[in-house]
Design an enzyme around this catalytic site. Sequence first.
Site, PDB file in Angstrom:
ATOM      1  CB  CYS A  49       4.068  18.737  35.563  1.00  0.00           C
ATOM      2  SG  CYS A  49       4.814  17.434  36.571  1.00  0.00           S
ATOM      3  CG  HIS A  97       0.001  18.761  36.169  1.00  0.00           C
ATOM      4  ND1 HIS A  97       0.199  17.527  35.581  1.00  0.00           N
ATOM      5  CD2 HIS A  97       0.863  18.818  37.230  1.00  0.00           C
ATOM      6  CE1 HIS A  97       1.131  16.876  36.253  1.00  0.00           C
ATOM      7  NE2 HIS A  97       1.544  17.633  37.254  1.00  0.00           N
ATOM      8  CG  ASN A 105       2.240  14.378  38.720  1.00  0.00           C
ATOM      9  OD1 ASN A 105       2.284  14.464  37.493  1.00  0.00           O
ATOM     10  ND2 ASN A 105       2.782  15.293  39.507  1.00  0.00           N
TER      11      ASN A 105
END
Length: 329
Positions: free
Chosen positions: A123, A256, A286
Amino acid sequence: MAQSTLYSRVLGTGSYLPPDRVTNQELADRLAKDGIETSDEWIVARTGIRARHFAAPDVTTSDLALVAAQRAIEAADVDPQSIDLIIVATSTPDFVFPSTACLLQNKLGIKNGGAAFDVQAVCSGFAYALATADSFIRTGQHRTALVIGAETFSRILDFKDRTTCVLFGDGAGAVVLSASEEPGILGSALHADGSYSNILCTPGNVNRGVIAGSAFLHMDGQAVFKLAVNVLEKVAVEALSKAELASEQVDWLIPHQANIRIMTSTCRKLGLPQERMIVTVDEHGNTSAASIPLALDVAVRDGRIKRGQHVLIEGVGGGFTWGASVFRF
């Protein structure tokens, strides 16, 4: 005559989401068929996620990256043959090798022999890739870079584990960077601590042609949350310091897009009003390395992010890795 300072500047952005949009309720209905219990209320309360997109079985990470790249190239108004560096941040490549970046270079028809490689920082991947491309451009090794975050995380989800399968989605985001005497990327900071490798990982590996261990994502959610809220403020402050900017000079924060609670916590710690934070986690889920460039492109195209504004990006991911960059758009 003094030599001018060289910067890398964002010329254009692009993104792509596969068309299969799955709401929380639709996902809950799918899971219920296997006896897995969850609900829209449970997911929203813990994550802020309301929907995510899943790629079709025959669609690869490089396919998603291709559309995002084409849109970024069009927005940047550059000749694809001028792109002499391609970096793809992904944890879900098409193959073990060749790299997704090489596959993408071919799909784009770029024949100039420029460098192409993948970055794997989960990520945090886009933050790592952007800082890497910036360094190549600043040192004069390359002039025009295509930087992409692209993922098909749905391929590594265990749909019998409600604590992880509700979190992730597929997508891609891209930026075109070019050498410029005008300030662009102003400061970056990257970090890792491998002692936390077990709290967020996909433990499977290929051994003699057979996958050994689990091929599905594993996450210790509480441990990830604690570490994320601890490091994100620090790395953001470090990047701002390198950029010689104060937090109040940040026009937009793009964290993020993992969990709305982590995002709002970081925004608050930096002393920024929530209105300056770009949020797409509700619609995208996500998307790992794709989340930051996806959110960036959304905010550029809807007119929120304007030329001359300061943008702070930051991410944290498996490894454990974390990073941030500040740039003038």
